[in-house]
Write a protein that holds these residues in place. Structure first.
Motif, PDB file in Angstrom:
ATOM      1  N   PHE A   1       0.801  -1.223   0.000  1.00  0.00           N
ATOM      2  CA  PHE A   1       0.000   0.000   0.000  1.00  0.00           C
ATOM      3  C   PHE A   1       0.835   1.275   0.000  1.00  0.00           C
ATOM      4  O   PHE A   1       0.374   2.325   0.465  1.00  0.00           O
ATOM      5  CB  PHE A   1      -0.982   0.005   1.182  1.00  0.00           C
ATOM      6  CG  PHE A   1      -1.754  -1.265   1.321  1.00  0.00           C
ATOM      7  CD1 PHE A   1      -2.658  -1.649   0.345  1.00  0.00           C
ATOM      8  CD2 PHE A   1      -1.560  -2.113   2.405  1.00  0.00           C
ATOM      9  CE1 PHE A   1      -3.361  -2.827   0.453  1.00  0.00           C
ATOM     10  CE2 PHE A   1      -2.264  -3.303   2.521  1.00  0.00           C
ATOM     11  CZ  PHE A   1      -3.175  -3.648   1.537  1.00  0.00           C
ATOM     12  N   ALA A   2       2.079   1.204  -0.502  1.00  0.00           N
ATOM     13  CA  ALA A   2       2.862   2.418  -0.710  1.00  0.00           C
ATOM     14  C   ALA A   2       2.324   3.138  -1.953  1.00  0.00           C
ATOM     15  O   ALA A   2       1.885   2.511  -2.911  1.00  0.00           O
ATOM     16  CB  ALA A   2       4.337   2.089  -0.883  1.00  0.00           C
ATOM     17  N   THR A   3       2.363   4.464  -1.947  1.00  0.00           N
ATOM     18  CA  THR A   3       1.891   5.256  -3.082  1.00  0.00           C
ATOM     19  C   THR A   3       3.048   5.521  -4.039  1.00  0.00           C
ATOM     20  O   THR A   3       4.117   6.005  -3.619  1.00  0.00           O
ATOM     21  CB  THR A   3       1.302   6.587  -2.602  1.00  0.00           C
ATOM     22  OG1 THR A   3       0.208   6.315  -1.718  1.00  0.00           O
ATOM     23  CG2 THR A   3       0.798   7.414  -3.775  1.00  0.00           C
ATOM     24  N   VAL A   4       2.846   5.210  -5.315  1.00  0.00           N
ATOM     25  CA  VAL A   4       3.878   5.369  -6.346  1.00  0.00           C
ATOM     26  C   VAL A   4       3.331   6.342  -7.399  1.00  0.00           C
ATOM     27  O   VAL A   4       2.293   6.079  -8.014  1.00  0.00           O
ATOM     28  CB  VAL A   4       4.245   4.028  -6.991  1.00  0.00           C
ATOM     29  CG1 VAL A   4       5.396   4.217  -7.975  1.00  0.00           C
ATOM     30  CG2 VAL A   4       4.622   3.000  -5.925  1.00  0.00           C
ATOM     31  N   THR A   5       4.026   7.438  -7.602  1.00  0.00           N
ATOM     32  CA  THR A   5       3.592   8.472  -8.548  1.00  0.00           C
ATOM     33  C   THR A   5       4.684   8.695  -9.585  1.00  0.00           C
ATOM     34  O   THR A   5       5.872   8.838  -9.227  1.00  0.00           O
ATOM     35  CB  THR A   5       3.306   9.797  -7.829  1.00  0.00           C
ATOM     36  OG1 THR A   5       2.367   9.582  -6.785  1.00  0.00           O
ATOM     37  CG2 THR A   5       2.761  10.837  -8.799  1.00  0.00           C
ATOM     38  N   ILE A   6       4.330   8.729 -10.872  1.00  0.00           N
ATOM     39  CA  ILE A   6       5.289   9.036 -11.930  1.00  0.00           C
ATOM     40  C   ILE A   6       4.861  10.350 -12.590  1.00  0.00           C
ATOM     41  O   ILE A   6       3.708  10.529 -12.976  1.00  0.00           O
ATOM     42  CB  ILE A   6       5.407   7.889 -12.957  1.00  0.00           C
ATOM     43  CG1 ILE A   6       6.548   8.184 -13.922  1.00  0.00           C
ATOM     44  CG2 ILE A   6       4.097   7.587 -13.659  1.00  0.00           C
ATOM     45  CD1 ILE A   6       6.967   6.989 -14.766  1.00  0.00           C
ATOM     46  N   SER A   7       5.812  11.290 -12.676  1.00  0.00           N
ATOM     47  CA  SER A   7       5.528  12.631 -13.188  1.00  0.00           C
ATOM     48  C   SER A   7       6.542  12.998 -14.268  1.00  0.00           C
ATOM     49  O   SER A   7       7.714  12.582 -14.211  1.00  0.00           O
ATOM     50  CB  SER A   7       5.590  13.675 -12.062  1.00  0.00           C
ATOM     51  OG  SER A   7       4.752  13.320 -10.988  1.00  0.00           O
ATOM     52  N   ARG A   8       6.104  13.827 -15.229  1.00  0.00           N
ATOM     53  CA  ARG A   8       7.019  14.355 -16.234  1.00  0.00           C
ATOM     54  C   ARG A   8       7.900  15.435 -15.601  1.00  0.00           C
ATOM     55  O   ARG A   8       7.396  16.317 -14.878  1.00  0.00           O
ATOM     56  CB  ARG A   8       6.233  14.933 -17.413  1.00  0.00           C
ATOM     57  CG  ARG A   8       5.536  13.880 -18.260  1.00  0.00           C
ATOM     58  CD  ARG A   8       4.691  14.533 -19.340  1.00  0.00           C
ATOM     59  NE  ARG A   8       3.523  15.194 -18.750  1.00  0.00           N
ATOM     60  CZ  ARG A   8       2.362  14.587 -18.540  1.00  0.00           C
ATOM     61  NH1 ARG A   8       2.224  13.314 -18.877  1.00  0.00           N
ATOM     62  NH2 ARG A   8       1.350  15.228 -17.997  1.00  0.00           N
ATOM     63  N   THR A   9       9.190  15.372 -15.849  1.00  0.00           N
ATOM     64  CA  THR A   9      10.100  16.357 -15.249  1.00  0.00           C
ATOM     65  C   THR A   9       9.921  17.729 -15.872  1.00  0.00           C
ATOM     66  O   THR A   9      10.282  18.747 -15.266  1.00  0.00           O
ATOM     67  CB  THR A   9      11.561  15.907 -15.411  1.00  0.00           C
ATOM     68  OG1 THR A   9      11.832  15.691 -16.804  1.00  0.00           O
ATOM     69  CG2 THR A   9      11.815  14.619 -14.651  1.00  0.00           C
ATOM     70  N   ALA A  36       1.571  14.790 -12.728  1.00  0.00           N
ATOM     71  CA  ALA A  36       1.484  13.351 -12.518  1.00  0.00           C
ATOM     72  C   ALA A  36       0.884  12.687 -13.755  1.00  0.00           C
ATOM     73  O   ALA A  36      -0.200  13.057 -14.209  1.00  0.00           O
ATOM     74  CB  ALA A  36       0.646  13.036 -11.294  1.00  0.00           C
ATOM     75  N   ALA A  37       1.609  11.695 -14.304  1.00  0.00           N
ATOM     76  CA  ALA A  37       1.093  10.926 -15.428  1.00  0.00           C
ATOM     77  C   ALA A  37       0.272   9.738 -14.951  1.00  0.00           C
ATOM     78  O   ALA A  37      -0.690   9.339 -15.605  1.00  0.00           O
ATOM     79  CB  ALA A  37       2.246  10.439 -16.312  1.00  0.00           C
ATOM     80  N   GLN A  38       0.644   9.177 -13.798  1.00  0.00           N
ATOM     81  CA  GLN A  38      -0.132   8.070 -13.238  1.00  0.00           C
ATOM     82  C   GLN A  38       0.236   7.897 -11.770  1.00  0.00           C
ATOM     83  O   GLN A  38       1.368   8.160 -11.362  1.00  0.00           O
ATOM     84  CB  GLN A  38       0.119   6.762 -14.005  1.00  0.00           C
ATOM     85  CG  GLN A  38      -0.864   5.667 -13.625  1.00  0.00           C
ATOM     86  CD  GLN A  38      -0.648   4.377 -14.404  1.00  0.00           C
ATOM     87  OE1 GLN A  38       0.316   4.226 -15.112  1.00  0.00           O
ATOM     88  NE2 GLN A  38      -1.575   3.445 -14.256  1.00  0.00           N
TER      89      GLN A  38
END
Length: 900
Positions: free
Chosen positions: A128-136, A141-143
């Motif tokens: 249940f850790a939150t993982v966020t991927i963002s464009r630099t 946030a992309a997802q």
């Protein structure tokens, strides 16, 4: 006439379509909508848009659920323009068909897939850790996703470029990782390690709850902390609430309709069965448990011994500095009183972790046994009748202690030892009244038996273990050395007085016995794990065990106060056994399926020697055999999120005889009932097949088929009017059926677990001078409901029911029971008061008939003091648990073949 709900839906839907007036289709390019969002998930944005437009939106939940969209100011736009803005920078597009808009993946577009695992400094997974991927470029946030219970995550983005991956979890420092997406569409990251935060949060409480039940490819996992009523209960309570597990009024444990399941604690055998195992499980507080693993078809890593499956109870080992533990006590009232007192301690300081468990229990039980036997001649004419009533009353005292230490020689290397000792002593009286009738039903004679005995057993086990992690990928080496010493002794007295119908005494006979047993088990094993790419792994291991047993039966005829050895019943049996094993197991997940396959080889060498006496000749036997035990699991994910899956499995198992069952000596129950060992017993083999459908961890359906060859089963024969009970190889057994498991939380305060099974079994084979051919169709149902009532109160209601079924020669009548409990947390949630009742309606029985005995019919009827009301108190102190996984150790299957 019954019409299903589905039929009604189809009929009304069809009528609605036929009667609906035609309307002009809307156009998403011209239809206008005033729409805006402040930044949220795509799924909720689409649901909001659907409320404001006349269209029905269809999409795969797995495609949209983890996509975050940027803020969109409220503005009047066309529906098509609004959708284009929502779906930009995703791999999704839309199309309109009439009044329906389909959201789907863009044709020919393959997204980038980024996967990995989040772990703590001890390389345990963080769920249940939150993982966020963002464009630099714009930090948008992309997802966003969450790790599963194994710490794994998977993200998908559309465009190449530079991204930043950020991971956060409760109680851990955050971590940011730069990711460059270019030509390779699948990116597998190494383990991402989060450090424990050093900041303390005040007046903030964040709780993440695991599902109570998880379905894995090769096992079902019960997360104990996620069960509402786990606080204040014990391991036996939790086990009885697990799907497919039945614990009867005598503490006997069966799994999915099969008795004789192997119960392990942290992969290590308990060396116990029956009342002793029950007492030990009651001594383990549920707060010390992490998970319960239920395996009806264990993988190759586990010993091939046992067809009923494996239940592995995994305990917590605290990493919190200092001392913590729990103390508990309870009093139960059945026909007689029962008490239990237990203490669990853990102390951690630096590289050393010490742990200890101690428990004591005293209980007094009774059982009423009624036996009926009718004897006929070859023409079917009644010759005689036998009716017996026994009142069996026993007083048992159990004590157990477990001491252990783990020493972290380095960050990756740990040494440990565990010392266990269980002692049980029992005093029993089982007087009986035996009435013998002639063929016309007239009383011939009555025998009053005053039978009594004292017995005890002691189990002592020592385990030394070692584990080493080579790196952060999961590459590891472990080994275990085990020694187990089992010692038991029994002294019994059988006084039989015979009377004629008028009350005239005709004879008096006194027989005594002394039955010592000694068993020594030595075991060594090692296991190696090699991770592979894309989360795969190979496991391999070796094991060798040596068992030495000695059983003596010393019987004496007593007359005039003088004891004379009875050589007809007395003997001395020695047995030695060596098993050598090796296994290889491969596990690899792929995009839409997962494969696990293993092969285990076991070589068995057995030597038996019956020492002779004046009436029995000296005899011996020797056996050597090698067998292969393949296992295979194939899981196919029916959707990209893994919500639905099909699992096909196969496994081959072996059941070697109990050590005492090979001893050819005779054990007396009374003058008319003996038990006898069989030195010619051969192992039985089982082939198990299962196809299961799993929907999340909510629902599971399975179809299964088990075939057993060279079946070992209880066999009963007669010599005159004496029943002789033993174990024999009687042919084959087949089991086929369907099962369903539901693990559902209808509300936040109600957890419901239901298991149901419908099966057909058949037994065929040569049985002494007759042929056994018996079958049955039966149902099994068990249910547990747990209720969180608020203000520290919780309650539970559980029960099971089993219909009539065949078991070898016997047919067992229906039985079941209903249980309930109420508990209250007190003393700032550190204490728990618990009131529980078992077999509330007093319905648990064990009745049936025994067939296929030439010219004989037999019935049995048992009544127990299974209705028990218990008041218990437990108190936890010290720092809270942080959980380390404990490893599995050796000597499991060998100890499981000791009968207490």
């Amino acid at each position: 006439m019954r019409i299903s709900l589905l039929c009604y839906i189809i009929l009304f839907s069809t009528a609605g379509l036929l009667l609906a007036a035609p309307v002009k289709a809307q156009n998403a390019g011209t239809e206008r909508v005033s729409f805006g969002i402040s930044g949220q998930g795509l799924e909720s944005a689409l649901q909001l848009l659907q409320k404001q437009t006349p269209y029905v939106y269809y999409y795969r939940k797995a495609d949209v659920k983890n996509i975050e969209v940027a803020a969109m100011p409220e503005k009047d736009r066309s529906v098509a323009e609004t959708l284009s803005l929502l779906l930009q920078n995703t791999f999704l597009t839309f199309r309109q068909v009439g009044e329906t808009i389909f959201i789907e993946r863009a044709a020919g577009q393959v997204p980038y897939e980024i996967s990995g695992r989040v772990v703590d400094p001890h390389h345990e997974p963080i769920p249940f850790a939150t993982v966020t991927i963002s464009r630099t470029t714009d930090n948008k946030a992309a997802q966003v996703s969450q790790t599963d219970t194994g710490g794994r995550f998977k993200l998908e983005v559309t465009d190449p470029g530079s991204y930043l991956l950020r991971i956060t979890a409760v109680g851990m420092d955050s971590l940011s990782v730069a990711v460059e997406l270019a030509g390779n569409r699948i990116v597998s990251l190494p383990d991402l390690v989060l450090a424990e935060t050093t900041k303390s949060l005040k007046e903030v409480s964040v709780t993440a709850k695991k599902p109570a039940i998880e379905e894995k490819i090769d096992r079902t996992i019960v997360n104990v902390n996620s069960m509402i009523s786990s606080t204040g209960s014990n391991a036996l309570d939790v086990l009885s609430q697990s799907p497919g597990v039945l614990v009867d009024g005598n503490g006997n444990i069966s799994f999915k309709g099969k008795p004789g399941v192997l119960v392990l604690i942290d992969g290590k055998p308990t060396y116990l069965s029956g009342d002793a195992l029950t007492a030990y499980l009651k001594s383990l507080p549920a707060s010390s448990l992490d998970q319960i693993e239920l395996m009806d078809n264990p993988p190759a890593k586990y010993d091939a011994e046992g067809n009923a499956g494996v239940i592995n109870i995994k305990t917590k080992k605290s990493r919190s500095a200092g001392l913590n533990g729990q103390v508990s006590a309870s009093y139960g009232q059945a026909t007689y009183g029962q008490t239990s007192e237990n203490l669990a301690l853990n102390y951690h300081e630096g590289k050393v972790n010490l742990f200890a468990n101690a428990g004591y229990g005293a209980n007094e039980n009774y059982r009423i046994l009624d036996l009926g036997r009718d004897y006929f001649d070859a023409a079917g004419n009644l010759l005689s009748l036998f009716r017996q009533t026994q009142v069996i009353r026993s007083q048992t005292n159990n004590s157990n202690i477990k001491l252990g230490m783990d020493y972290a020689a380095s960050a990756r290397t740990t040494w440990g030892f565990v010392l266990t000792n269980v002692h049980s002593s029992t005093t029993q009286s089982n007087p009986s009244t035996d009435n013998l009738f002639n063929g016309s039903g007239a009383l011939d004679s009555t025998i009053i038996a005053e039978n009594s005995g004292k017995s005890y057993f002691t189990n002592t086990g020592l385990n030394v273990n070692y584990s080493h992690r080579f790196d952060s990928t999961g590459k590891a080496l472990t080994f275990d050395l085990d020694y187990i010493r089992y010692h038991a002794n029994s002294d019994q007295s059988f006084l039989n007085t015979t009377y004629l119908p008028g009350g005239v005494q005709t004879s008096n006979q006194l027989l005594t016995d002394n039955l010592p047993v000694g068993i020594h088990i030595y075991s060594a094993k090692t296991d190696f794990t090699q991770p592979l790419a894309n989360k795969g792994k190979i496991e391999a291991g070796l094991k060798s065990s040596y068992v030495s047993t000695g059983n003596a039966a010393n019987y004496f005829d007593v007359a005039g106060g003088v004891s004379t050895p009875d050589e007809n019943f007395s003997n001395n049996f020695l047995y030695k056994e060596n098993i050598n094993a090796a296994y290889l197991n491969y596990d690899q997940p792929f995009r839409h399926f997962e494969l696990e396959a293993g092969l285990r080889a076991e070589n068995t060498n057995a030597f038996g020697h019956q020492l002779g006496n004046t009436t029995h000749a000296d005899s011996s036997f020797e056996r050597h055999y090698t067998n292969l035990f393949p296992t295979a699991f194939f899981a196919y994910h029916l959707d990209s999120a893994g919500v639905q899956q099909l699992v096909l499995s196969y496994g081959r198992r072996i059941n070697r005889p109990y050590y005492q069952a090979l001893n050819p000596f005779i054990l007396l129950s009374d003058k008319f009932t003996y038990s006898e060992g069989n030195p010619y017993l051969q192992p039985q083999f089982a082939d198990n097949y299962k196809l299961a459908y799993n929907f999340k961890s909510l629902l599971s359906f399975a179809v299964f088929y088990n075939h057993i060859s060279n079946l070992q089963n209880e066999v009963i024969r007669t010599e005159g009017n004496i029943f002789i009970d033993g174990t024999g190889n009687i042919g084959t057994a087949d089991f086929e059926g369907i099962s369903a498991t539901l693990s559902w939380s209808p509300t936040r305060w109600w957890d419901l677990n239901i298991y149901g099974q419908i099966g057909h079994n058949s037994f065929k084979g040569q049985l002494f001078d007759t042929y056994l051919n018996q079958s049955s169709t039966s149902e099994q149902f068990n249910m547990t409901s747990q209720f969180g009532l608020g203000n520290g109160w919780s309650a539970e209601l559980s029960g099971y029911y089993v219909t009539r079924f065949a078991n070898g020669q016997s047919v067992i009548n229906p039985f079941g029971q209903l249980n309930g409990g109420l508990q209250k947390k007190i003393l700032h949630d550190k204490g728990t008061l618990r009131l529980s009742g078992r077999d509330l309606l007093h319905t648990y029985v064990a009745d049936g008939i025994t067939n296929f005995i030439p010219n004989t019919t037999a019935t049995f009827r048992n009544r127990f003091n299974s209705q028990v009301f218990t008041l218990g108190f437990s108190y936890s102190f010290g720092a809270a648990h942080n959980t380390d996984k404990k490893r599995e150790t050796g000597a499991a299957s060998e100890a499981g073949r000791i009968e207490n």
